[in-house]
Design an enzyme around this catalytic site. Structure first.
Site, PDB file in Angstrom:
ATOM      1  N   HIS A   1       0.947  -1.180   0.043  1.00 51.40           N
ATOM      2  CA  HIS A   1       0.137  -0.223  -0.018  1.00 51.40           C
ATOM      3  C   HIS A   1       0.917   1.225   0.122  1.00 51.40           C
ATOM      4  O   HIS A   1       0.160   2.203   0.040  1.00 51.40           O
ATOM      5  CB  HIS A   1      -0.996  -0.129   1.226  1.00 51.40           C
ATOM      6  CG  HIS A   1      -1.992   1.021   1.397  1.00 51.40           C
ATOM      7  ND1 HIS A   1      -2.129   1.934   2.235  1.00 51.40           N
ATOM      8  CD2 HIS A   1      -3.189   1.196   0.408  1.00 51.40           C
ATOM      9  CE1 HIS A   1      -3.293   2.552   1.872  1.00 51.40           C
ATOM     10  NE2 HIS A   1      -3.792   2.255   0.743  1.00 51.40           N
TER      11      HIS A   1
ATOM     12  N   LYS B   1      -4.219  10.691   5.463  1.00 50.02           N
ATOM     13  CA  LYS B   1      -3.704   9.674   6.386  1.00 50.02           C
ATOM     14  C   LYS B   1      -2.810  10.560   7.175  1.00 50.02           C
ATOM     15  O   LYS B   1      -1.668  10.646   7.073  1.00 50.02           O
ATOM     16  CB  LYS B   1      -2.922   8.346   5.958  1.00 50.02           C
ATOM     17  CG  LYS B   1      -4.082   7.480   4.911  1.00 50.02           C
ATOM     18  CD  LYS B   1      -3.826   7.671   3.491  1.00 50.02           C
ATOM     19  CE  LYS B   1      -4.366   6.800   2.863  1.00 50.02           C
ATOM     20  NZ  LYS B   1      -5.558   6.280   2.689  1.00 50.02           N
TER      21      LYS B   1
ATOM     22  N   ASP C   1      16.710  10.397  -8.332  1.00 50.34           N
ATOM     23  CA  ASP C   1      18.154  10.679  -8.359  1.00 50.34           C
ATOM     24  C   ASP C   1      18.791  10.322  -6.699  1.00 50.34           C
ATOM     25  O   ASP C   1      19.889  10.627  -6.438  1.00 50.34           O
ATOM     26  CB  ASP C   1      18.711  12.006  -8.722  1.00 50.34           C
ATOM     27  CG  ASP C   1      18.294  11.976 -10.172  1.00 50.34           C
ATOM     28  OD1 ASP C   1      18.179  11.089 -10.875  1.00 50.34           O
ATOM     29  OD2 ASP C   1      18.442  13.297 -10.798  1.00 50.34           O
TER      30      ASP C   1
ATOM     31  N   LYS D   1       3.103   4.441  -1.205  1.00 54.50           N
ATOM     32  CA  LYS D   1       3.230   5.495  -2.110  1.00 54.50           C
ATOM     33  C   LYS D   1       4.788   6.108  -2.131  1.00 54.50           C
ATOM     34  O   LYS D   1       4.915   7.054  -1.082  1.00 54.50           O
ATOM     35  CB  LYS D   1       2.254   6.323  -2.181  1.00 54.50           C
ATOM     36  CG  LYS D   1       0.866   5.851  -2.484  1.00 54.50           C
ATOM     37  CD  LYS D   1       0.195   5.343  -1.124  1.00 54.50           C
ATOM     38  CE  LYS D   1      -1.174   4.816  -1.372  1.00 54.50           C
ATOM     39  NZ  LYS D   1      -1.799   4.169  -0.294  1.00 54.50           N
TER      40      LYS D   1
ATOM     41  N   ASP E   1      -0.176  16.838  20.105  1.00 54.53           N
ATOM     42  CA  ASP E   1       0.374  17.801  20.319  1.00 54.53           C
ATOM     43  C   ASP E   1       0.966  18.876  19.495  1.00 54.53           C
ATOM     44  O   ASP E   1       0.658  18.603  18.209  1.00 54.53           O
ATOM     45  CB  ASP E   1       1.163  17.554  21.803  1.00 54.53           C
ATOM     46  CG  ASP E   1       0.322  17.126  22.933  1.00 54.53           C
ATOM     47  OD1 ASP E   1      -1.062  17.030  22.990  1.00 54.53           O
ATOM     48  OD2 ASP E   1       0.648  16.810  24.180  1.00 54.53           O
TER      49      ASP E   1
ATOM     50  N   HIS F   1      -9.373  11.212   1.981  1.00 54.68           N
ATOM     51  CA  HIS F   1      -8.606   9.708   1.926  1.00 54.68           C
ATOM     52  C   HIS F   1      -7.237  10.218   2.518  1.00 54.68           C
ATOM     53  O   HIS F   1      -6.084   9.547   2.402  1.00 54.68           O
ATOM     54  CB  HIS F   1      -8.357   9.809   0.642  1.00 54.68           C
ATOM     55  CG  HIS F   1      -7.519   8.586   0.287  1.00 54.68           C
ATOM     56  ND1 HIS F   1      -6.305   8.569  -0.291  1.00 54.68           N
ATOM     57  CD2 HIS F   1      -7.869   7.337   0.103  1.00 54.68           C
ATOM     58  CE1 HIS F   1      -5.980   7.163  -0.287  1.00 54.68           C
ATOM     59  NE2 HIS F   1      -7.003   6.499  -0.216  1.00 54.68           N
TER      60      HIS F   1
END
Length: 476
Positions: free
Chosen positions: A218, A396, A225, A220, A401, A394
């Site tokens: 899952h 996450k 470079d 991404k 604090d 969507h």
């Protein structure tokens, strides 16, 4: 009579096997037993294909260990780990040595201090920044996503990858086998024909036959470079640009990074590449010396079913336990385990302001109903929930604090904690934490608070549906 006894014995054996294999995860054990009672003849067969422990695969374990050893040195040699809270640049961490010590021991990636980050809000800004970085590549482009679509934005990424590959840049694309199963062969052939290396992580048929269909990558990741990295919640597809008429506007968060942290994003990509392709890549050129002058504290935490500990769950639990003033969370899927539930309730008792934004419009009815099953208990405890109304939530993101915050691919659900390969960037720099908090406040303006009295009056049919989805949620 003999047939009945044989069936009964088989049923009992299946119960014993599931209890023996799942005793460490009671919620999964209960879910599998429920499924077994509903469909006794298929119990162990379904369990073999969907429920086997990922760590049972000796070849995969050996490959992962071998890859870690091969990549271990380059990132550490070129980075500067933070070992003292005074060096984090965050005054709120003063006197919190135990939190820094926990983070440092939680992952193979240390907390590093020579970083610069940029928070990217939504797909338009994110894609523009990613494509700009790819256009400037001179050495390599490493792209890893759960979903890659061959639609409008997918073709733009394809065009850049093909053009850069023809210029001599080494381009590697890694997609999850299930998440990107709709990616056409024509699309992949065009990439391969131009010299782009492409692989699927756990292709559907192979993972099904190998009993690992329920484990998905899952993450991404984009690394250009070895100097610029991206991670967050955004895949490659037109729906992220709000072009899906059903979902509409898509609210998401991504992150651009430069500095030491990129070495550890690179290392996670190379480990995944090794598992998917069999090719071992560990050349020092993949970890070039950077010139980043930023001083932000960042930690990259890769988690997955191949890990010795549940890094994502432990990281979030530690942050929730440390927070005293606020815990703000944005997540599309909310299926917490008992430890996270207890941490949220305890935080409210400490006086923390606990707010969670979930979608008002779901993309998955089953998961959404499972999420709603937890609201009654937490609303009674004082946790505030909000349904995002502008489109689909969507992102996450969680904020504890002014101590730390996280942007990544990890949802606040048991699939992300225990079954998925995930990646999170933990941010310690006060300015970035407050920037995420400002965006959270803007998202609150586009959300509707869940009224505990109104929510508690929903019908029995809705409650039963939520309970069944919640019971089965550890499996899916």
């Amino acid at each position: 009579m003999k047939i009945f006894v044989a069936v009964l014995c088989l049923f009992i054996v299946q119960i014993i096997v599931i209890l023996f294999l799942e005793y460490r995860r009671p919620q999964r054990a209960v879910a599998w037993l429920f499924l077994l009672f509903c469909c006794p003849p298929l119990g162990l067969l379904v369990y073999y294909f969907l429920g086997r422990d990922y760590k049972q695969g000796r070849r995969l374990k050996a490959c992962a260990a071998e890859t870690r050893c091969g990549l271990h040195g380059h990132a550490e040699e070129r980075s500067r780990p933070i070992t003292r809270v005074e060096d984090t640049g965050n005054p709120e961490l003063a006197g919190r040595k135990e939190l820094l010590r926990l983070l440092s021991g939680l992952s193979e990636s240390p907390v590093t201090g020579r970083n610069a980050t940029r928070i990217l809000v939504n797909a338009g800004e994110t894609y523009a920044s990613m494509l700009e970085a790819m256009e400037a590549a001179s050495e390599h482009i490493h792209l890893e996503v759960y979903i890659f679509r061959d639609d409008g934005i997918g073709e733009r990424f394809q065009d850049v990858m093909i053009r850069k590959a023809r210029q001599g840049v080494k381009v590697r694309l890694l997609c999850d086998g299930l998440g990107s199963h709709k990616l056409s062969r024509r699309f992949l052939r065009a990439l391969s024909g131009a010299g782009v290396e492409t692989h699927l992580f756990l292709p559907p048929l192979a993972s099904l036959l190998g009993g690992r269909f329920n484990y998905r990558n899952h993450r991404k990741i984009l690394v250009v470079d070895g100097l610029v990295g991206f991670t967050g919640g955004i895949n490659i597809g037109d729906e992220y640009l709000g072009k899906d008429p059903k979902m509409g506007f898509w609210r998401d968060t991504h992150l651009k990074l430069e500095g030491d942290a990129v070495y550890f994003i690179q290392r996670i990509f190379l480990k995944d590449w090794r598992l998917a392709s069999g090719e071992r890549l560990s050349h020092p050129r993949l970890f070039p010396i950077h010139a980043c002058e930023g001083k932000e504290g960042v930690q990259i935490i890769g988690s997955g079913p191949d890990g010795a500990i549940d890094s994502a769950q432990t990281m979030i639990f530690a942050a929730l336990s440390a927070a005293e003033k606020r815990i703000w969370i944005e997540t599309p899927y909310f299926i917490p385990d008992p430890a996270i539930l207890r941490a949220l309730k305890t935080a409210v008792l400490r006086g923390a302001d606990v707010r969670i934004i979930i979608p008002g419009k779901p993309d998955n009815a089953f998961v959404y109903n499972a999420s709603l099953s937890y609201l009654d208990d937490l609303l009674d405890a004082g946790v505030k929930f909000y349904r995002y109304r502008k489109g689909f939530m969507h992102a996450k993101v969680w904020i504890a604090d002014g101590l730390l915050a996280s942007v990544g691919s990890v949802n606040l659900d048991m699939r992300s904690f225990y079954s998925n390969f995930e990646l999170s960037a933990v941010l310690l720099q006060p300015q970035r934490i407050e920037e995420l908090a400002d965006q959270f406040r803007r998202d609150l303006e586009d959300s509707e608070a869940v009224d505990p009295d109104v929510f508690s009056k929903r019908g029995n049919a809705a409650r039963r549906k939520e309970e069944i989805c919640s019971l089965l949620s550890p499996l899916l």
